[in-house]
Design an enzyme around this catalytic site. Structure first.
Site, short mmCIF file in Angstrom:
data_model
loop_
_atom_site.label_atom_id
_atom_site.label_comp_id
_atom_site.label_asym_id
_atom_site.label_seq_id
_atom_site.Cartn_x
_atom_site.Cartn_y
_atom_site.Cartn_z
N CYS A 131 3.19 7.25 24.68
CA CYS A 131 3.71 5.89 24.51
C CYS A 131 3.70 5.14 25.85
O CYS A 131 3.45 3.94 25.88
CB CYS A 131 5.13 5.93 23.96
SG CYS A 131 5.27 6.21 22.18
N CYS A 218 2.07 9.54 14.42
CA CYS A 218 3.52 9.62 14.62
C CYS A 218 4.29 8.95 13.49
O CYS A 218 5.47 8.61 13.65
CB CYS A 218 3.89 8.98 15.96
SG CYS A 218 3.01 9.73 17.34
N CYS A 241 9.92 3.98 21.21
CA CYS A 241 8.67 4.26 21.90
C CYS A 241 8.77 4.08 23.41
O CYS A 241 7.81 4.31 24.12
CB CYS A 241 7.57 3.36 21.36
SG CYS A 241 7.89 1.64 21.64
S1 SF4 Z 1 3.53 6.21 18.73
FE1 SF4 Z 1 2.46 8.23 18.92
S2 SF4 Z 1 0.22 7.81 19.08
FE2 SF4 Z 1 1.38 5.85 19.38
S3 SF4 Z 1 1.52 5.64 21.57
FE3 SF4 Z 1 3.42 6.66 20.91
S4 SF4 Z 1 3.05 8.90 20.95
FE4 SF4 Z 1 1.06 7.82 21.16
#
Ligand code: SF4
Length: 258
Positions: A131, A218, A241
């Site tokens: 993220c 996710c 996030c």
């Molecule tokens: S939500 Fe999941 S795939 Fe998207 S940026 Fe975050 S960790 Fe990465």
């Protein structure tokens, strides 16, 4: 109405203070969402604003409200490279339908991806790091010139959002921007009613059992009656996030930004 202007600043000084966020919350106490938005734009209370949208399950409501007052408002979309294809198609459909004229698609830095997520699987062993690369850093860079961002967060979505105010200080960095949560006091039935009233298109994955939609690796289906956001990072001790941080107090302008 007195304008809330960024503090006259040196380059490194914060734009706003917690006092400004508190003042705005007081100013609009008792105002409904549309009144508040109309006044923000008509009275030019905050100079440079943008909305950050995931084009998820309920994004159409905030985008419609904002398009009614300023269709040229910058709309930031973080293209993480991990979205469902349905989300990208829905984004384009909504932009067209609502007449939004300033969609800005943000991408992660290629060099960062090559150095830190060459396989594209970082989400599977370090979602915070993923993220950071794909959301937090690109958004921080894009938001640099702005004074405030709108979010679509709602109190009912999860207990980590239950006590957020309408206006809060973004503490994700030292810039002192404001975050504006126009829908924070909306419940699920009001959201649904707005969709129906304005005949807004639905994200196609909602009907497939996804009440909260983020990146495809996710996001999981949620059983009826479960916390709508329990399908995000399921199996991980992670609820936001990194753009937003959990746990703000109600008066609390101690919050950063999705
Ligand atoms: S939500 Fe999941 S795939 Fe998207 S940026 Fe975050 S960790 Fe990465």
């Amino acid at each position: 109405m007195n304008a809330i202007r960024p503090i006259d600043r040196l380059d490194t000084a914060p734009r706003f203070s917690e006092h400004d966020a508190v003042r705005l919350n007081r100013m609009f106490r008792g105002s409904d969402t549309q009144e508040m938005l109309a006044a923000l734009f008509a009275d030019d209370l905050i100079d440079d604003m943008a909305v950050v949208s995931s084009f998820g399950a309920e994004s159409a409501v905030l985008l419609h409200l904002l398009a009614e007052v300023d269709p040229a408002l910058p709309v930031m979309f973080l293209d993480t490279g991990k979205h469902f294809p349905e989300t990208l198609a829905y984004r384009d459909e909504l932009v067209e339908r609502l007449g939004l004229t300033n969609l800005q698609i943000l991408h992660p830095e290629l060099a960062e991806l090559e150095a830190k997520d060459e396989t594209g699987l970082r989400w599977s062993y370090d979602p915070d790091g993923c993220c950071e690369i794909r959301k937090v850093k690109p958004l921080a860079k894009a938001m640099a010139p702005f004074d405030a961002s709108f979010t679509g967060r709602k109190a009912f979505q999860s207990k980590t959002r239950a006590n957020l105010p309408r206006f809060e200080l973004d503490t994700s960095d030292a810039a002192g921007r404001l975050k504006i949560n126009p829908l924070i006091d909306w419940d699920a039935s009001r959201i649904e009613g707005y969709f129906i009233q304005h005949d807004l298109p639905r994200h196609p994955l909602v009907a497939a059992g996804y009440p909260s939609i983020g990146c495809s690796p996710c996001t999981s289906r949620v059983a009826p009656g479960e916390d709508p956001r329990s399908g995000r990072w399921s199996g991980w001790d992670k609820v936001e996030c990194g753009i937003h941080q959990p746990g703000a107090d109600d008066d609390g302008a101690d919050q950063p930004y999705f």
